[in-house]
Design a protein around this motif. Structure first.
Motif, mmCIF file in Angstrom:
data_model
loop_
_atom_site.group_PDB
_atom_site.id
_atom_site.type_symbol
_atom_site.label_atom_id
_atom_site.label_comp_id
_atom_site.label_asym_id
_atom_site.label_seq_id
_atom_site.Cartn_x
_atom_site.Cartn_y
_atom_site.Cartn_z
ATOM 1 N N VAL A 87 55.469 136.649 -73.224
ATOM 2 C CA VAL A 87 56.349 136.490 -72.059
ATOM 3 C C VAL A 87 57.798 136.777 -72.443
ATOM 4 C CG1 VAL A 87 57.311 134.794 -70.447
ATOM 5 C CG2 VAL A 87 54.844 134.891 -70.823
ATOM 6 N N LEU A 88 58.228 136.276 -73.590
ATOM 7 C CA LEU A 88 59.638 136.394 -73.978
ATOM 8 C C LEU A 88 60.058 137.814 -74.336
ATOM 9 C CD1 LEU A 88 60.170 133.150 -76.080
ATOM 10 C CD2 LEU A 88 60.713 133.559 -73.678
ATOM 11 N N LYS A 89 59.112 138.677 -74.647
ATOM 12 C CA LYS A 89 59.445 140.067 -75.001
ATOM 13 C C LYS A 89 60.220 140.786 -73.904
ATOM 14 C CE LYS A 89 55.272 141.137 -77.216
ATOM 15 N NZ LYS A 89 54.148 142.041 -77.309
ATOM 16 N N SER A 90 60.013 140.378 -72.684
ATOM 17 C CA SER A 90 60.589 141.078 -71.534
ATOM 18 C C SER A 90 61.998 140.634 -71.168
ATOM 19 C CB SER A 90 59.694 140.877 -70.308
ATOM 20 O OG SER A 90 58.390 141.310 -70.588
ATOM 21 N N TYR A 91 62.542 139.644 -71.873
ATOM 22 C CA TYR A 91 63.816 139.067 -71.450
ATOM 23 C C TYR A 91 64.857 139.127 -72.554
ATOM 24 C CZ TYR A 91 61.043 137.437 -67.572
ATOM 25 O OH TYR A 91 60.227 137.395 -66.485
ATOM 26 N N TYR A 92 66.112 139.221 -72.117
ATOM 27 C CA TYR A 92 67.236 139.247 -73.052
ATOM 28 C C TYR A 92 68.407 138.488 -72.429
ATOM 29 C CZ TYR A 92 71.348 140.851 -75.549
ATOM 30 O OH TYR A 92 72.518 140.890 -76.252
ATOM 31 N N ILE A 93 68.981 137.596 -73.209
ATOM 32 C CA ILE A 93 70.236 136.952 -72.840
ATOM 33 C C ILE A 93 71.137 137.067 -74.052
ATOM 34 C CG2 ILE A 93 71.415 134.792 -72.276
ATOM 35 C CD1 ILE A 93 69.011 133.919 -70.697
ATOM 36 N N ARG A 94 72.345 137.528 -73.811
ATOM 37 C CA ARG A 94 73.308 137.710 -74.892
ATOM 38 C C ARG A 94 73.463 136.425 -75.696
ATOM 39 N NH1 ARG A 94 79.470 137.573 -74.472
ATOM 40 N NH2 ARG A 94 80.085 138.424 -76.453
ATOM 41 N N ASP A 95 73.476 136.555 -76.999
ATOM 42 C CA ASP A 95 73.673 135.462 -77.954
ATOM 43 C C ASP A 95 72.492 134.495 -78.043
ATOM 44 O OD1 ASP A 95 76.189 136.468 -78.631
ATOM 45 O OD2 ASP A 95 77.199 135.250 -77.118
ATOM 46 N N TYR A 96 71.367 134.797 -77.417
ATOM 47 C CA TYR A 96 70.180 133.966 -77.571
ATOM 48 C C TYR A 96 69.372 134.496 -78.747
ATOM 49 C CZ TYR A 96 69.876 130.672 -73.690
ATOM 50 O OH TYR A 96 70.068 129.610 -72.853
ATOM 51 N N GLY A 126 46.912 127.009 -69.525
ATOM 52 C CA GLY A 126 47.605 128.240 -69.942
ATOM 53 C C GLY A 126 48.290 128.973 -68.801
ATOM 54 N N PRO A 127 47.564 129.326 -67.739
ATOM 55 C CA PRO A 127 48.221 130.009 -66.612
ATOM 56 C C PRO A 127 49.304 129.150 -65.939
ATOM 57 C CG PRO A 127 45.844 130.297 -66.489
ATOM 58 C CD PRO A 127 46.112 129.309 -67.594
ATOM 59 N N PHE A 128 49.061 127.831 -65.878
ATOM 60 C CA PHE A 128 50.058 126.944 -65.294
ATOM 61 C C PHE A 128 51.328 126.945 -66.153
ATOM 62 C CE2 PHE A 128 52.022 122.719 -64.839
ATOM 63 C CZ PHE A 128 52.318 122.759 -63.485
ATOM 64 N N TYR A 129 51.157 126.839 -67.465
ATOM 65 C CA TYR A 129 52.301 126.843 -68.369
ATOM 66 C C TYR A 129 53.056 128.166 -68.271
ATOM 67 C CZ TYR A 129 54.987 127.115 -72.697
ATOM 68 O OH TYR A 129 55.992 127.291 -73.616
ATOM 69 N N ARG A 130 52.333 129.264 -68.140
ATOM 70 C CA ARG A 130 52.972 130.585 -68.015
ATOM 71 C C ARG A 130 53.873 130.618 -66.779
ATOM 72 N NH1 ARG A 130 52.458 135.659 -65.879
ATOM 73 N NH2 ARG A 130 52.831 137.373 -67.311
ATOM 74 N N LEU A 131 53.395 130.095 -65.662
ATOM 75 C CA LEU A 131 54.209 130.056 -64.439
ATOM 76 C C LEU A 131 55.456 129.191 -64.616
ATOM 77 C CD1 LEU A 131 51.476 129.776 -61.658
ATOM 78 C CD2 LEU A 131 52.974 131.712 -62.131
ATOM 79 N N VAL A 132 55.294 128.027 -65.252
ATOM 80 C CA VAL A 132 56.440 127.142 -65.482
ATOM 81 C C VAL A 132 57.434 127.818 -66.415
ATOM 82 C CG1 VAL A 132 57.158 124.923 -66.468
ATOM 83 C CG2 VAL A 132 55.122 125.039 -65.020
ATOM 84 N N LEU A 133 56.935 128.479 -67.462
ATOM 85 C CA LEU A 133 57.802 129.182 -68.413
ATOM 86 C C LEU A 133 58.580 130.303 -67.722
ATOM 87 C CD1 LEU A 133 58.790 129.691 -71.314
ATOM 88 C CD2 LEU A 133 56.745 131.082 -71.674
#
Length: 183
Positions: free
Chosen positions: A36-45, A74-81
């Motif tokens: 999931v995190l591969k798709s996102y970028y925030i400066r300085d994170y 798993g799917p529930f956690y993915r939605l919350v994330l």
């Protein structure tokens, strides 16, 4: 579709107060988090910042998860994330925080910048500063120089985005240059 056993549901609920169970549960779902995190970028994170945010989202998911209706965690956690990440992005991109996204941290600007620089009272001090910064500009690649000009000209957001990496590199080099001048 396989439903969650009562033991699995109990383990998930106990993970809210048991750090060992929480670590085990997080390790179990870490591949999902990394995907999931591969798709996102925030400066300085950093990666650790992202993983910490994923842990916060997991705590939220554990607190809200029921599991009695047969849904998998798993799917529930993915939605919350995903919801948590979108909230972070909204906060980061909020108009009132725009200055935070373009600000640059300097170790001790007062040691380099003369007091008159901010007030504009003494042109000579500004000229000295400009001549000292010429060494910094000479150390930039052509692309980094263009990125610096984009920032200095206060260009529109689309132009800034196109030069984002060059701007970041020029900021890192400026901080390094000031640090070398202080030592």
């Amino acid at each position: 579709m396989q439903i969650m056993t009562p033991e699995e549901i109990l383990m998930i609920h106990q993970a809210a107060t048991d750090s060992d169970l929480f670590a085990q549960l997080f390790a179990q779902y870490k591949p999902l988090v990394l995907t999931v995190l591969k798709s996102y970028y925030i400066r300085d994170y950093t990666r650790d910042d992202w993983l910490q945010e994923a842990r916060i989202a997991m705590l939220k998911a554990i607190a809200r998860y029921d599991g009695t209706a047969g849904s998998k965690f798993g799917p529930f956690y993915r939605l919350v994330l995903l919801s948590h990440i979108r909230s972070l992005l909204r906060k980061h991109l909020a108009q009132k925080r725009a200055a935070d996204t373009t600000a640059m941290v300097m170790a001790n600007p007062g040691a380099i910048l003369p007091p008159s620089f901010a007030s504009g009272q003494r042109i000579e001090d500004n000229l000295v500063l400009r001549s000292e910064l010429a060494g910094y500009v000479d150390g930039l690649s052509p692309l980094e120089r263009r990125g610096l000009l984009v920032v200095l000209e206060n260009s529109d957001q689309a132009t800034r985005q196109a030069y984002r990496r060059a701007i970041e590199r020029s900021k890192v080099k400026l901080t390094r240059y000031f640090d070398e001048q202080l030592n």
